[in-house]
Design an enzyme around this catalytic site. Structure first.
Site, PDB file in Angstrom:
ATOM      1  N   ARG A 115      24.207  12.219  95.013  1.00 40.66           N
ATOM      2  CA  ARG A 115      24.699  10.952  95.549  1.00 40.66           C
ATOM      3  C   ARG A 115      24.317  10.769  97.019  1.00 40.66           C
ATOM      4  NH1 ARG A 115      30.485  10.996  92.330  1.00 40.66           N
ATOM      5  NH2 ARG A 115      29.800   9.682  90.599  1.00 40.66           N
ATOM      6  N   LYS A 170      37.235  12.343  75.197  1.00 43.25           N
ATOM      7  CA  LYS A 170      38.201  11.439  74.573  1.00 43.25           C
ATOM      8  C   LYS A 170      37.577  10.158  74.046  1.00 43.25           C
ATOM      9  CE  LYS A 170      42.156  12.999  77.344  1.00 43.25           C
ATOM     10  NZ  LYS A 170      43.233  12.571  78.256  1.00 43.25           N
ATOM     11  N   GLY A 188      28.190  10.326  86.067  1.00 41.94           N
ATOM     12  CA  GLY A 188      29.249  11.272  85.758  1.00 41.94           C
ATOM     13  C   GLY A 188      28.748  12.629  85.304  1.00 41.94           C
ATOM     14  N   GLY A 221      31.800   5.601  85.447  1.00 41.19           N
ATOM     15  CA  GLY A 221      32.823   4.623  85.098  1.00 41.19           C
ATOM     16  C   GLY A 221      32.359   3.202  85.316  1.00 41.19           C
TER      17      GLY A 221
END
Length: 408
Positions: free
Chosen positions: A40, A212, A365, A389
């Protein structure tokens, strides 16, 4: 989406002008506080370098980790300031606070081409406050740091794509106070995602992993009707397997999502692709003995921690023939070498497709972390996003506050 960008700001001229840049410098640190993946920082450097070269007085706001609205020495941006300075080839000052006396004094002392990094903006509880007035108060203080001596405003450059889905003071509110522009990174990310949503070349393959189903439900529903194949791995695949009535042992399952997975499998039965074999172990441990079993015969006392070699072979056949690929989420616990082969195999298949001319996007991510952890070259993919996200919410069709405000 057409928003003012860095080129527009540079064309106006920034020499001697204060420019506040919201960057995403949320890099991973090891137990000793050393940066383990500077991706980043590298991605943020071009915008900052362009402003430095043009003679701007650059003030950078960024966060690190999840401090609870108060200073935490373990989450200081000190190592980031040092790494950013090396990347830019110049000294980067670190303020001792966010908008306090030290930040203000340092900002007032900046000369053309200087860079000041504010301390972790999330040390100030107003950054993430749900109260509009509290966020605005912080935004006003941030704007003050780049105001000219005569009171004329500086400029704001939004270059932290990883936070544009957050309605936060340094992302959203400050853009309402200053002339605002999208930085190089944000503009590039938006262009890539627009290509994924408006002009995808087929076959279009989507690869989703992670733990998830609930985290990826909206993007599954958004992309399943657009993709030719939707590959599902990671911990979330076990909820899908349970929805088929298969035994999943002690694998991670979301019982409340089983009925939803049944509906998805019925609706998109010709698109969703699940593992045919998995790597299981008696416990979640890097040294646990690994065993490959068919996906429909997971022992009661074993948990799935990766997709198996047969699944990699199946998914590779789909992916290497794709013309567009979007990947978000690892196929297994890639941090443990014994359970990394599935993620590496899928990543290599996507890289092969890219080498054949496919347009491939790694959705930030853990996927981006896996690429680097597993030693795969960044240029094996068309684009590696800095915001997992944010990229998912964009593809879901949601309004991203940090982008929406740039249009106003």
């Amino acid at each position: 989406m057409s928003i003012p960008n860095l080129d527009d700001l540079l064309a106006e001229g920034v020499s001697g002008r204060g420019v506040l840049v919201r960057s995403d410098l949320n890099v991973p640190l090891d137990a000793d506080g050393a940066i383990t993946d500077p991706g980043r920082i590298d991605a943020s450097a071009p915008t900052l370098q362009a402003l430095v070269d043009a003679g701007a007085k650059v003030v950078v706001a960024a966060h690190l980790g999840r401090p609870k609205g108060e200073p935490d020495p373990k989450l200081s941006l000190a190592p980031v300031a040092a790494a950013l300075g090396q990347r830019l080839g110049r000294h980067v000052q670190l303020a001792g606070d966010v908008v306090g006396t030290d930040a203000l004094a340092r900002a007032e002392g900046l000369t053309d081409g200087d860079v000041l990094l504010l301390e972790n903006v999330r040390f100030d509880p107003r950054e993430t406050s749900k109260d509009d007035a509290e966020r605005r108060a912080l935004a006003e203080q941030l704007a003050e740091l780049v105001a000219a001596p005569d009171g004329s405003p500086g400029a704001f450059v939004s270059d932290g794509f990883g936070v544009v889905h957050r309605k936060q003071a340094s992302v959203y509110d400050v853009a309402g106070l200053l002339p605002h522009y999208a930085g190089t990174l944000v503009a590039a990310e938006v262009a890539v995602l627009e290509q994924l949503t408006t002009s995808t070349e087929r076959p279009y393959a989507v690869v989703l992993g992670g733990s998830k189903v609930s985290d990826k439900l909206a993007v599954i529903e958004s992309l399943a009707g657009k993709a030719d194949s939707l590959v599902i791995g990671g911990g979330m695949c076990f909820t899908f397997l349970a929805a088929q009535g298969l035994p999943v042992g002690t694998s991670l399952v979301q019982p409340e999502m089983v009925d939803t997975c049944k509906r998805l499998l019925e609706t998109y039965h010709d698109v969703i692709r699940l593992p045919v074999d998995v790597v299981v172990a008696p416990e979640f441990d890097a040294d646990a003995p690994a065993e490959v079993v068919p996906a429909d015969r997971i022992p009661d006392d074993r948990m799935g921690l990766d997709i198996g070699p047969g699944s990699v072979e199946r998914f590779t056949a789909l992916l290497t023939n794709a013309r567009t690929v979007f990947w978000n989420g690892p196929m297994g616990v890639f941090e443990f070498p014994a359970f990394a082969a599935g993620t590496k195999g899928v990543a290599e298949a996507i890289a092969t497709a890219t080498g054949r001319g496919a347009f491939s996007v790694v959705g930030g991510g853990d996927s981006a972390a896996a690429v680097r952890t597993l030693g795969l070259p960044d240029d094996g993919f068309s684009h590696i996003s800095t915001g997992g996200g944010a990229s998912l919410e964009y593809l879901e069709g949601k309004t991203l506050p940090g982008l929406d405000v740039l249009n106003n």
